[in-house]
Design a protein around this motif. Sequence first.
Motif, mmCIF file in Angstrom:
data_model
loop_
_atom_site.group_PDB
_atom_site.id
_atom_site.type_symbol
_atom_site.label_atom_id
_atom_site.label_comp_id
_atom_site.label_asym_id
_atom_site.label_seq_id
_atom_site.Cartn_x
_atom_site.Cartn_y
_atom_site.Cartn_z
ATOM 1 N N PHE B 48 72.875 48.178 -2.244
ATOM 2 C CA PHE B 48 71.907 48.143 -3.327
ATOM 3 C C PHE B 48 70.812 47.130 -3.024
ATOM 4 N N SER B 49 69.733 47.275 -3.758
ATOM 5 C CA SER B 49 68.566 46.408 -3.547
ATOM 6 C C SER B 49 68.061 45.964 -4.916
ATOM 7 N N TYR B 50 67.809 44.657 -5.073
ATOM 8 C CA TYR B 50 67.349 44.141 -6.360
ATOM 9 C C TYR B 50 65.879 43.749 -6.329
ATOM 10 N N ASP B 51 65.251 43.954 -5.159
ATOM 11 C CA ASP B 51 63.824 43.647 -5.051
ATOM 12 C C ASP B 51 63.334 44.180 -3.712
ATOM 13 N N VAL B 52 62.031 44.238 -3.564
ATOM 14 C CA VAL B 52 61.465 44.681 -2.293
ATOM 15 C C VAL B 52 61.978 43.788 -1.162
ATOM 16 N N LYS B 53 62.382 44.434 -0.085
ATOM 17 C CA LYS B 53 62.897 43.772 1.122
ATOM 18 C C LYS B 53 64.247 43.075 0.909
ATOM 19 N N MET B 54 64.804 43.137 -0.288
ATOM 20 C CA MET B 54 66.103 42.515 -0.544
ATOM 21 C C MET B 54 67.174 43.597 -0.576
ATOM 22 N N GLU B 69 60.813 48.795 1.542
ATOM 23 C CA GLU B 69 59.503 48.218 1.840
ATOM 24 C C GLU B 69 58.576 48.265 0.635
ATOM 25 N N LYS B 70 58.789 49.222 -0.249
ATOM 26 C CA LYS B 70 58.012 49.342 -1.483
ATOM 27 C C LYS B 70 58.976 49.431 -2.658
#
Lengths: 112, 112
Positions: B48-54, B69-70
Amino acid sequence: SQKIEQNSEALNIQEGKTATLTCNYTNYSPAYLQWYRQDPGRGPVFLLLIRENEKEKRKERLKVTFDTTLKQSLFHITASQPADSATYLCVLNSGGYQKVTFGTGTKLQVIP
Amino acid sequence: DVKVTQSSRYLVKRTGEKVFLECVQDMDHENMFWYRQDPGLGLRLIYFSYDVKMKEKGDIPEGYSVSREKKERFSLILESASTNQTSMYLCASRGSIAYEQYFGPGTRLTVT
Protein backbone atom coordinates in the motif's frame (compact mmCIF):
# COMPACT_ATOMS: atom_id res chain seq x y z
CA SER A 1 -2.44 -16.35 15.35
CA GLN A 2 -5.05 -13.87 14.16
CA LYS A 3 -8.04 -15.40 12.46
CA ILE A 4 -11.31 -14.21 10.93
CA GLU A 5 -13.98 -16.85 10.40
CA GLN A 6 -16.95 -16.48 8.15
CA ASN A 7 -19.18 -19.36 7.25
CA SER A 8 -17.54 -20.76 4.14
CA GLU A 9 -20.68 -22.58 3.13
CA ALA A 10 -23.23 -20.72 1.08
CA LEU A 11 -26.32 -19.44 2.84
CA ASN A 12 -29.58 -20.04 0.98
CA ILE A 13 -32.60 -18.08 2.09
CA GLN A 14 -36.12 -17.52 0.85
CA GLU A 15 -37.00 -14.10 -0.52
CA GLY A 16 -38.58 -11.88 2.11
CA LYS A 17 -36.83 -13.55 5.05
CA THR A 18 -34.03 -12.08 7.13
CA ALA A 19 -30.54 -13.26 6.25
CA THR A 20 -28.01 -13.38 9.10
CA LEU A 21 -24.31 -13.74 8.39
CA THR A 22 -21.70 -14.32 11.08
CA CYS A 23 -18.15 -13.08 11.47
CA ASN A 24 -16.04 -14.45 14.32
CA TYR A 25 -12.51 -13.39 15.06
CA THR A 26 -9.70 -14.45 17.38
CA ASN A 27 -6.56 -12.69 18.58
CA TYR A 28 -7.71 -9.32 17.32
CA SER A 29 -8.77 -6.23 19.18
CA PRO A 30 -10.20 -4.28 16.27
CA ALA A 31 -11.11 -0.66 16.70
CA TYR A 32 -13.67 -1.05 13.93
CA LEU A 33 -15.20 -3.63 11.68
CA GLN A 34 -16.55 -3.27 8.16
CA TRP A 35 -18.81 -5.25 5.87
CA TYR A 36 -18.43 -5.30 2.09
CA ARG A 37 -20.44 -6.86 -0.70
CA GLN A 38 -18.75 -8.55 -3.65
CA ASP A 39 -20.45 -9.67 -6.84
CA PRO A 40 -18.78 -12.28 -9.10
CA GLY A 41 -15.92 -10.83 -11.13
CA ARG A 42 -16.13 -7.44 -9.42
CA GLY A 43 -14.35 -5.57 -6.66
CA PRO A 44 -15.87 -5.38 -3.16
CA VAL A 45 -18.23 -2.52 -2.34
CA PHE A 46 -18.34 -0.95 1.12
CA LEU A 47 -21.62 -1.34 3.02
CA LEU A 48 -21.26 -0.49 6.69
CA LEU A 49 -18.70 0.29 9.39
CA ILE A 50 -19.18 -0.22 13.11
CA ARG A 51 -16.80 0.94 15.82
CA GLU A 52 -15.80 -1.01 18.93
CA ASN A 53 -17.88 1.25 21.19
CA GLU A 54 -21.02 0.78 19.07
CA LYS A 55 -23.31 -2.18 19.59
CA GLU A 56 -25.44 -1.81 16.50
CA LYS A 57 -25.55 0.10 13.21
CA ARG A 58 -28.34 0.29 10.65
CA LYS A 59 -28.61 1.38 7.05
CA GLU A 60 -31.89 0.83 5.24
CA ARG A 61 -32.47 -2.97 5.30
CA LEU A 62 -29.01 -3.69 6.71
CA LYS A 63 -28.09 -4.08 10.37
CA VAL A 64 -24.71 -4.88 11.87
CA THR A 65 -23.95 -5.79 15.47
CA PHE A 66 -20.54 -5.91 17.11
CA ASP A 67 -19.90 -7.83 20.32
CA THR A 68 -16.29 -7.37 21.42
CA THR A 69 -16.76 -9.77 24.34
CA LEU A 70 -17.91 -12.60 22.10
CA LYS A 71 -15.54 -11.40 19.35
CA GLN A 72 -18.36 -11.57 16.87
CA SER A 73 -20.23 -9.45 14.36
CA LEU A 74 -23.61 -10.31 12.89
CA PHE A 75 -24.78 -8.88 9.58
CA HIS A 76 -28.51 -8.90 8.90
CA ILE A 77 -30.43 -8.20 5.71
CA THR A 78 -34.15 -7.86 6.35
CA ALA A 79 -36.79 -8.49 3.68
CA SER A 80 -34.13 -10.11 1.52
CA GLN A 81 -34.40 -9.90 -2.27
CA PRO A 82 -32.78 -11.93 -5.07
CA ALA A 83 -30.69 -8.82 -5.86
CA ASP A 84 -29.05 -9.25 -2.43
CA SER A 85 -27.41 -12.45 -3.67
CA ALA A 86 -23.65 -11.90 -3.43
CA THR A 87 -20.65 -12.69 -1.26
CA TYR A 88 -20.37 -10.63 1.92
CA LEU A 89 -16.97 -9.91 3.41
CA CYS A 90 -16.16 -9.07 7.01
CA VAL A 91 -13.14 -6.77 7.41
CA LEU A 92 -11.19 -5.90 10.57
CA ASN A 93 -8.50 -3.33 11.09
CA SER A 94 -5.44 -5.35 11.95
CA GLY A 95 -2.48 -3.01 12.30
CA GLY A 96 -3.15 0.55 13.21
CA TYR A 97 -5.18 2.67 10.88
CA GLN A 98 -3.79 1.52 7.60
CA LYS A 99 -4.00 -2.22 7.58
CA VAL A 100 -7.16 -4.25 7.41
CA THR A 101 -7.68 -7.98 7.07
CA PHE A 102 -10.48 -9.46 5.01
CA GLY A 103 -12.44 -12.57 5.87
CA THR A 104 -12.97 -15.08 3.08
CA GLY A 105 -16.65 -14.17 2.82
CA THR A 106 -20.02 -15.90 2.91
CA LYS A 107 -21.98 -16.41 -0.27
CA LEU A 108 -25.64 -15.52 0.11
CA GLN A 109 -28.25 -16.84 -2.31
CA VAL A 110 -31.77 -15.40 -2.03
CA ILE A 111 -34.27 -17.71 -3.67
CA PRO A 112 -37.37 -16.15 -5.26
CA ASP B 1 -18.93 8.88 -7.12
CA VAL B 2 -15.46 7.57 -6.48
CA LYS B 3 -14.05 5.82 -9.47
CA VAL B 4 -11.15 3.43 -9.41
CA THR B 5 -10.10 2.01 -12.75
CA GLN B 6 -7.64 -0.74 -13.59
CA SER B 7 -5.79 -0.99 -16.87
CA SER B 8 -7.02 -4.45 -17.87
CA ARG B 9 -9.85 -6.78 -16.90
CA TYR B 10 -8.08 -9.87 -18.21
CA LEU B 11 -4.40 -10.46 -18.87
CA VAL B 12 -2.47 -13.53 -20.01
CA LYS B 13 1.31 -13.52 -19.64
CA ARG B 14 4.09 -16.02 -19.94
CA THR B 15 6.37 -17.16 -17.13
CA GLY B 16 9.31 -14.80 -16.76
CA GLU B 17 7.63 -11.79 -18.37
CA LYS B 18 7.56 -8.42 -16.63
CA VAL B 19 3.98 -7.41 -15.93
CA PHE B 20 2.58 -3.97 -15.16
CA LEU B 21 -0.83 -3.49 -13.60
CA GLU B 22 -2.05 0.07 -13.38
CA CYS B 23 -4.65 1.63 -11.14
CA VAL B 24 -6.07 5.14 -11.33
CA GLN B 25 -8.44 6.86 -8.88
CA ASP B 26 -10.22 10.13 -9.41
CA MET B 27 -11.02 11.20 -5.84
CA ASP B 28 -7.69 12.67 -4.75
CA HIS B 29 -7.26 9.89 -2.18
CA GLU B 30 -3.98 9.71 -0.30
CA ASN B 31 -4.05 5.96 0.28
CA MET B 32 -3.94 3.27 -2.37
CA PHE B 33 -3.72 -0.50 -2.04
CA TRP B 34 -3.00 -3.59 -4.09
CA TYR B 35 -4.56 -6.92 -3.12
CA ARG B 36 -4.73 -10.33 -4.64
CA GLN B 37 -7.75 -12.57 -4.19
CA ASP B 38 -7.61 -16.34 -4.38
CA PRO B 39 -10.37 -18.87 -3.67
CA GLY B 40 -10.45 -19.85 -0.01
CA LEU B 41 -7.82 -17.27 0.95
CA GLY B 42 -9.73 -14.04 0.62
CA LEU B 43 -8.11 -10.74 -0.19
CA ARG B 44 -4.47 -10.43 0.83
CA LEU B 45 -2.60 -7.14 0.92
CA ILE B 46 0.47 -6.95 -1.32
CA TYR B 47 1.52 -3.30 -0.92
CA PHE B 48 0.00 0.00 0.00
CA SER B 49 0.95 3.62 -0.45
CA TYR B 50 -0.05 6.54 1.80
CA ASP B 51 1.48 9.29 -0.33
CA VAL B 52 3.28 9.93 -3.58
CA LYS B 53 6.55 7.96 -3.72
CA MET B 54 5.73 6.34 -0.35
CA LYS B 55 5.04 2.62 -0.07
CA GLU B 56 4.79 -0.05 2.56
CA LYS B 57 4.82 -3.80 2.32
CA GLY B 58 1.66 -5.69 3.01
CA ASP B 59 1.36 -9.32 3.97
CA ILE B 60 2.62 -10.91 0.74
CA PRO B 61 5.06 -8.53 -1.03
CA GLU B 62 7.46 -11.18 -2.32
CA GLY B 63 7.73 -11.17 -6.10
CA TYR B 64 6.04 -7.77 -6.44
CA SER B 65 7.05 -4.13 -6.47
CA VAL B 66 5.03 -0.94 -6.73
CA SER B 67 5.37 2.59 -8.01
CA ARG B 68 3.48 5.74 -7.12
CA GLU B 69 4.81 8.72 -9.03
CA LYS B 70 1.50 10.61 -9.11
CA LYS B 71 -1.19 10.78 -6.48
CA GLU B 72 -3.90 9.29 -8.66
CA ARG B 73 -1.87 6.39 -10.03
CA PHE B 74 -0.53 3.26 -8.31
CA SER B 75 1.23 0.57 -10.32
CA LEU B 76 1.92 -3.03 -9.39
CA ILE B 77 4.88 -4.68 -11.06
CA LEU B 78 5.64 -8.36 -11.34
CA GLU B 79 9.34 -8.38 -12.20
CA SER B 80 9.35 -11.96 -13.46
CA ALA B 81 5.90 -13.49 -13.55
CA SER B 82 5.45 -17.00 -12.20
CA THR B 83 2.50 -19.37 -12.41
CA ASN B 84 1.78 -18.96 -8.69
CA GLN B 85 1.01 -15.31 -9.38
CA THR B 86 -2.05 -16.30 -11.38
CA SER B 87 -4.81 -14.55 -9.47
CA MET B 88 -7.38 -11.75 -9.35
CA TYR B 89 -5.66 -8.44 -8.56
CA LEU B 90 -7.67 -5.69 -6.94
CA CYS B 91 -6.69 -2.09 -6.46
CA ALA B 92 -8.36 0.15 -3.86
CA SER B 93 -8.14 3.71 -2.64
CA ARG B 94 -9.14 5.44 0.58
CA GLY B 95 -9.27 9.00 1.79
CA SER B 96 -7.07 10.27 4.62
CA ILE B 97 -9.70 10.33 7.35
CA ALA B 98 -12.12 7.70 6.10
CA TYR B 99 -12.06 3.98 6.68
CA GLU B 100 -13.93 2.59 3.70
CA GLN B 101 -11.98 1.47 0.68
CA TYR B 102 -13.12 1.91 -2.92
CA PHE B 103 -12.17 -0.92 -5.21
CA GLY B 104 -11.52 -1.17 -8.90
CA PRO B 105 -13.10 -3.92 -11.02
CA GLY B 106 -10.08 -6.19 -10.75
CA THR B 107 -7.61 -7.70 -13.21
CA ARG B 108 -7.67 -11.43 -13.70
CA LEU B 109 -4.08 -12.36 -14.48
CA THR B 110 -3.15 -15.75 -15.85
CA VAL B 111 0.52 -16.70 -16.05
CA THR B 112 1.23 -19.69 -18.28
